[in-house]
Design a protein around this motif. Structure first.
Motif, PDB file in Angstrom:
ATOM      1  N   TRP A 272       0.805  -1.221   0.000  1.00 43.34           N
ATOM      2  CA  TRP A 272       0.000   0.000   0.000  1.00 43.34           C
ATOM      3  C   TRP A 272       0.844   1.281   0.000  1.00 43.34           C
ATOM      4  O   TRP A 272       0.323   2.373   0.146  1.00 43.34           O
ATOM      5  CB  TRP A 272      -0.926   0.020   1.213  1.00 43.34           C
ATOM      6  CG  TRP A 272      -0.216  -0.027   2.536  1.00 43.34           C
ATOM      7  CD1 TRP A 272       0.328   1.022   3.229  1.00 43.34           C
ATOM      8  CD2 TRP A 272       0.024  -1.198   3.328  1.00 43.34           C
ATOM      9  NE1 TRP A 272       0.895   0.588   4.406  1.00 43.34           N
ATOM     10  CE2 TRP A 272       0.719  -0.783   4.496  1.00 43.34           C
ATOM     11  CE3 TRP A 272      -0.283  -2.548   3.181  1.00 43.34           C
ATOM     12  CZ2 TRP A 272       1.102  -1.668   5.491  1.00 43.34           C
ATOM     13  CZ3 TRP A 272       0.117  -3.424   4.166  1.00 43.34           C
ATOM     14  CH2 TRP A 272       0.797  -2.990   5.307  1.00 43.34           C
ATOM     15  N   ARG A 273       2.131   1.165  -0.197  1.00 43.04           N
ATOM     16  CA  ARG A 273       2.979   2.354  -0.124  1.00 43.04           C
ATOM     17  C   ARG A 273       2.572   3.408  -1.153  1.00 43.04           C
ATOM     18  O   ARG A 273       2.401   4.586  -0.821  1.00 43.04           O
ATOM     19  CB  ARG A 273       4.445   1.953  -0.313  1.00 43.04           C
ATOM     20  CG  ARG A 273       5.415   3.100  -0.084  1.00 43.04           C
ATOM     21  CD  ARG A 273       6.851   2.596  -0.094  1.00 43.04           C
ATOM     22  NE  ARG A 273       7.794   3.615   0.295  1.00 43.04           N
ATOM     23  CZ  ARG A 273       9.088   3.404   0.535  1.00 43.04           C
ATOM     24  NH1 ARG A 273       9.575   2.164   0.428  1.00 43.04           N
ATOM     25  NH2 ARG A 273       9.888   4.378   0.879  1.00 43.04           N
ATOM     26  N   ALA A 274       2.422   2.990  -2.408  1.00 46.48           N
ATOM     27  CA  ALA A 274       2.062   3.944  -3.456  1.00 46.48           C
ATOM     28  C   ALA A 274       0.674   4.524  -3.214  1.00 46.48           C
ATOM     29  O   ALA A 274       0.446   5.727  -3.412  1.00 46.48           O
ATOM     30  CB  ALA A 274       2.122   3.263  -4.830  1.00 46.48           C
ATOM     31  N   LEU A 275      -0.261   3.685  -2.759  1.00 44.59           N
ATOM     32  CA  LEU A 275      -1.617   4.166  -2.515  1.00 44.59           C
ATOM     33  C   LEU A 275      -1.647   5.167  -1.365  1.00 44.59           C
ATOM     34  O   LEU A 275      -2.299   6.211  -1.452  1.00 44.59           O
ATOM     35  CB  LEU A 275      -2.543   2.978  -2.220  1.00 44.59           C
ATOM     36  CG  LEU A 275      -4.013   3.361  -2.045  1.00 44.59           C
ATOM     37  CD1 LEU A 275      -4.909   2.432  -2.836  1.00 44.59           C
ATOM     38  CD2 LEU A 275      -4.419   3.341  -0.576  1.00 44.59           C
ATOM     39  N   ALA A 276      -0.927   4.876  -0.287  1.00 43.12           N
ATOM     40  CA  ALA A 276      -0.899   5.791   0.857  1.00 43.12           C
ATOM     41  C   ALA A 276      -0.281   7.127   0.468  1.00 43.12           C
ATOM     42  O   ALA A 276      -0.771   8.198   0.871  1.00 43.12           O
ATOM     43  CB  ALA A 276      -0.123   5.153   2.009  1.00 43.12           C
ATOM     44  N   ALA A 278      -0.142   8.458  -2.557  1.00 44.57           N
ATOM     45  CA  ALA A 278      -0.944   9.177  -3.549  1.00 44.57           C
ATOM     46  C   ALA A 278      -2.257   9.703  -2.980  1.00 44.57           C
ATOM     47  O   ALA A 278      -2.736  10.763  -3.398  1.00 44.57           O
ATOM     48  CB  ALA A 278      -1.227   8.266  -4.747  1.00 44.57           C
ATOM     49  N   THR A 279      -2.853   8.970  -2.037  1.00 42.11           N
ATOM     50  CA  THR A 279      -4.183   9.337  -1.535  1.00 42.11           C
ATOM     51  C   THR A 279      -4.175   9.958  -0.149  1.00 42.11           C
ATOM     52  O   THR A 279      -5.151  10.602   0.249  1.00 42.11           O
ATOM     53  CB  THR A 279      -5.095   8.100  -1.502  1.00 42.11           C
ATOM     54  OG1 THR A 279      -4.576   7.170  -0.529  1.00 42.11           O
ATOM     55  CG2 THR A 279      -5.155   7.425  -2.867  1.00 42.11           C
ATOM     56  N   GLY A 280      -3.110   9.739   0.625  1.00 43.12           N
ATOM     57  CA  GLY A 280      -3.072  10.237   1.995  1.00 43.12           C
ATOM     58  C   GLY A 280      -3.804   9.351   2.983  1.00 43.12           C
ATOM     59  O   GLY A 280      -3.882   9.673   4.177  1.00 43.12           O
ATOM     60  N   VAL A 281      -4.334   8.215   2.541  1.00 46.97           N
ATOM     61  CA  VAL A 281      -5.043   7.294   3.429  1.00 46.97           C
ATOM     62  C   VAL A 281      -4.023   6.548   4.299  1.00 46.97           C
ATOM     63  O   VAL A 281      -3.015   6.055   3.797  1.00 46.97           O
ATOM     64  CB  VAL A 281      -5.884   6.287   2.624  1.00 46.97           C
ATOM     65  CG1 VAL A 281      -6.531   5.253   3.554  1.00 46.97           C
ATOM     66  CG2 VAL A 281      -6.943   7.005   1.803  1.00 46.97           C
ATOM     67  N   ASP A 282      -4.292   6.484   5.605  1.00 43.82           N
ATOM     68  CA  ASP A 282      -3.424   5.724   6.511  1.00 43.82           C
ATOM     69  C   ASP A 282      -3.852   4.263   6.460  1.00 43.82           C
ATOM     70  O   ASP A 282      -4.587   3.778   7.312  1.00 43.82           O
ATOM     71  CB  ASP A 282      -3.518   6.273   7.936  1.00 43.82           C
ATOM     72  CG  ASP A 282      -2.470   5.668   8.871  1.00 43.82           C
ATOM     73  OD1 ASP A 282      -1.859   4.639   8.502  1.00 43.82           O
ATOM     74  OD2 ASP A 282      -2.264   6.222   9.966  1.00 43.82           O
ATOM     75  N   VAL A 283      -3.375   3.570   5.449  1.00 42.85           N
ATOM     76  CA  VAL A 283      -3.812   2.198   5.199  1.00 42.85           C
ATOM     77  C   VAL A 283      -3.422   1.276   6.344  1.00 42.85           C
ATOM     78  O   VAL A 283      -4.209   0.426   6.768  1.00 42.85           O
ATOM     79  CB  VAL A 283      -3.229   1.680   3.871  1.00 42.85           C
ATOM     80  CG1 VAL A 283      -3.679   0.255   3.613  1.00 42.85           C
ATOM     81  CG2 VAL A 283      -3.636   2.587   2.711  1.00 42.85           C
ATOM     82  N   ALA A 284      -2.208   1.417   6.857  1.00 46.77           N
ATOM     83  CA  ALA A 284      -1.746   0.538   7.937  1.00 46.77           C
ATOM     84  C   ALA A 284      -2.659   0.638   9.154  1.00 46.77           C
ATOM     85  O   ALA A 284      -3.014  -0.375   9.772  1.00 46.77           O
ATOM     86  CB  ALA A 284      -0.313   0.878   8.310  1.00 46.77           C
ATOM     87  N   SER A 285      -3.060   1.857   9.518  1.00 53.67           N
ATOM     88  CA  SER A 285      -3.964   2.033  10.664  1.00 53.67           C
ATOM     89  C   SER A 285      -5.326   1.414  10.387  1.00 53.67           C
ATOM     90  O   SER A 285      -5.946   0.816  11.280  1.00 53.67           O
ATOM     91  CB  SER A 285      -4.124   3.523  10.979  1.00 53.67           C
ATOM     92  OG  SER A 285      -2.929   4.065  11.492  1.00 53.67           O
ATOM     93  N   GLU A 286      -5.804   1.550   9.166  1.00 55.72           N
ATOM     94  CA  GLU A 286      -7.099   0.961   8.795  1.00 55.72           C
ATOM     95  C   GLU A 286      -7.040  -0.563   8.911  1.00 55.72           C
ATOM     96  O   GLU A 286      -7.978  -1.195   9.420  1.00 55.72           O
ATOM     97  CB  GLU A 286      -7.471   1.369   7.366  1.00 55.72           C
ATOM     98  CG  GLU A 286      -7.742   2.846   7.177  1.00 55.72           C
ATOM     99  CD  GLU A 286      -9.148   3.237   7.611  1.00 55.72           C
ATOM    100  OE1 GLU A 286      -9.904   2.365   8.061  1.00 55.72           O
ATOM    101  OE2 GLU A 286      -9.469   4.424   7.485  1.00 55.72           O
TER     102      GLU A 286
END
Length: 296
Positions: A272-276, A278-286
């Motif tokens: 999720w590195r590129a997605l985080a 590009a979008t600013g979403v904290d994927v790891a926390s989710e």
């Protein structure tokens, strides 16, 4: 007492560091343990799975961050351990069956097709001669893929019949399964949709590097945030459900010939590195919040 979550990993790079950062935000204890350290103990009336000396059967959740390469026996045992943890009531993300399906391109594609989803026309088998016939049937412009593999590595686009014959013959001699997919004519980008627990966390559009047709970030693709549209959301959620993966990176490709989108792959251990970024979403926390909320 803070919930104790375990991440089974193949290394300790950026994703593990991001999970450790997020663990402090969502108030969980996170242990990252190498997958090869998994141990199974069985005696009458007792079964136990450990890793790094930690009893995983008492964990509040297991995150399968990565399945490292290994022999057939090693991979099968790791999957056996995940199945056993699930049978003992430990929440596993993704469940063992979802990992098994998604890592196998043929099986995943078959389940996507069985669910009525649009997929690229594909031939899979072991005979070089039959693969060459399939090459002709598929329009003599195909992508040869390893049936197990990710991040765009090992892909070969072939539109020359003699080159196709040589590639198929070599793979046959190596004992490989031949996975031959009709090249989807696309506009130079695909969509990676990140699904978690029945919702879409974010979408990125991945552009192929100049002179290449592959859009994967690992081979130089460029990512940008993309607006979530209803058809993208529905297709991605259906694809994740088809392979049984609550956590999924769904790759969608615009098909210029057929129109609309086709599902190329579903990744059950998505990065999720590129997605985080590009979008600013904290994927790891989710991810950790979702796993923390899973009940035994």
């Amino acid at each position: 007492m803070r919930p104790r979550l375990i991440a089974l990993v193949s290394g300790f790079g950026w994703h593990v560091e991001d999970l450790q950062r997020a663990s402090r935000l969502v108030d969980v204890q996170l242990d990252a343990l190498p997958f090869p350290s998994v141990v199974g103990r069985v005696r009458s009336g007792h079964a136990r799975i450990e890793a790094g000396g930690i009893d995983l059967t008492h964990a509040d959740g297991i995150l399968v961050r990565m399945m490292p390469p290994g022999t057939l026996e090693q991979v099968v045992f790791r999957m056996d351990a995940l199945h056993r943890l699930g049978a003992l009531g430990v929440p596993v993300l993704n469940p063992a069956r979802a990992v098994e399906v998604a890592v196998d391109k043929y099986l995943a594609l078959a389940q996507l097709e069985a669910a009525g989803l649009p997929v690229p026309e594909t031939w899979t088998g072991e005979s070089a001669e039959e693969a060459l016939a399939a090459f002709d049937e598929l329009g003599r412009d195909v992508v040869i893929k390893p049936i197990f593999g990710s991040e765009g590595r090992g892909l070969l686009r072939v539109s020359d019949r003699e080159l196709a014959r040589r590639a198929f013959s070599t793979l046959e001699r190596l004992g490989s399964v031949l996975y031959v997919q009709k090249m989807v004519r696309h506009p130079g980008y695909d969509l990676r949709v990140f699904v978690l627990g029945g919702r879409v966390l974010g979408v990125i559009r991945r552009h192929a590097p100049e002179g290449d047709w592959r859009t994967n970030i690992a081979v130089g693709g460029r990512a940008e945030a993309f607006s979530l549209e209803r058809d993208i959301e529905e297709l991605a959620l259906q694809a994740a459900t088809a392979v049984g993966a609550p956590l999924a990176g769904v790759d969608l490709l615009p098909d210029l010939d057929r129109g609309g989108l086709v599902v190329v792959e579903v990744n059950a251990v998505p990065g999720w590195r590129a997605l985080a970024q590009a979008t600013g979403v904290d994927v790891a926390s989710e991810i950790l919040t979702y796993l923390k909320g899973c009940k035994r």
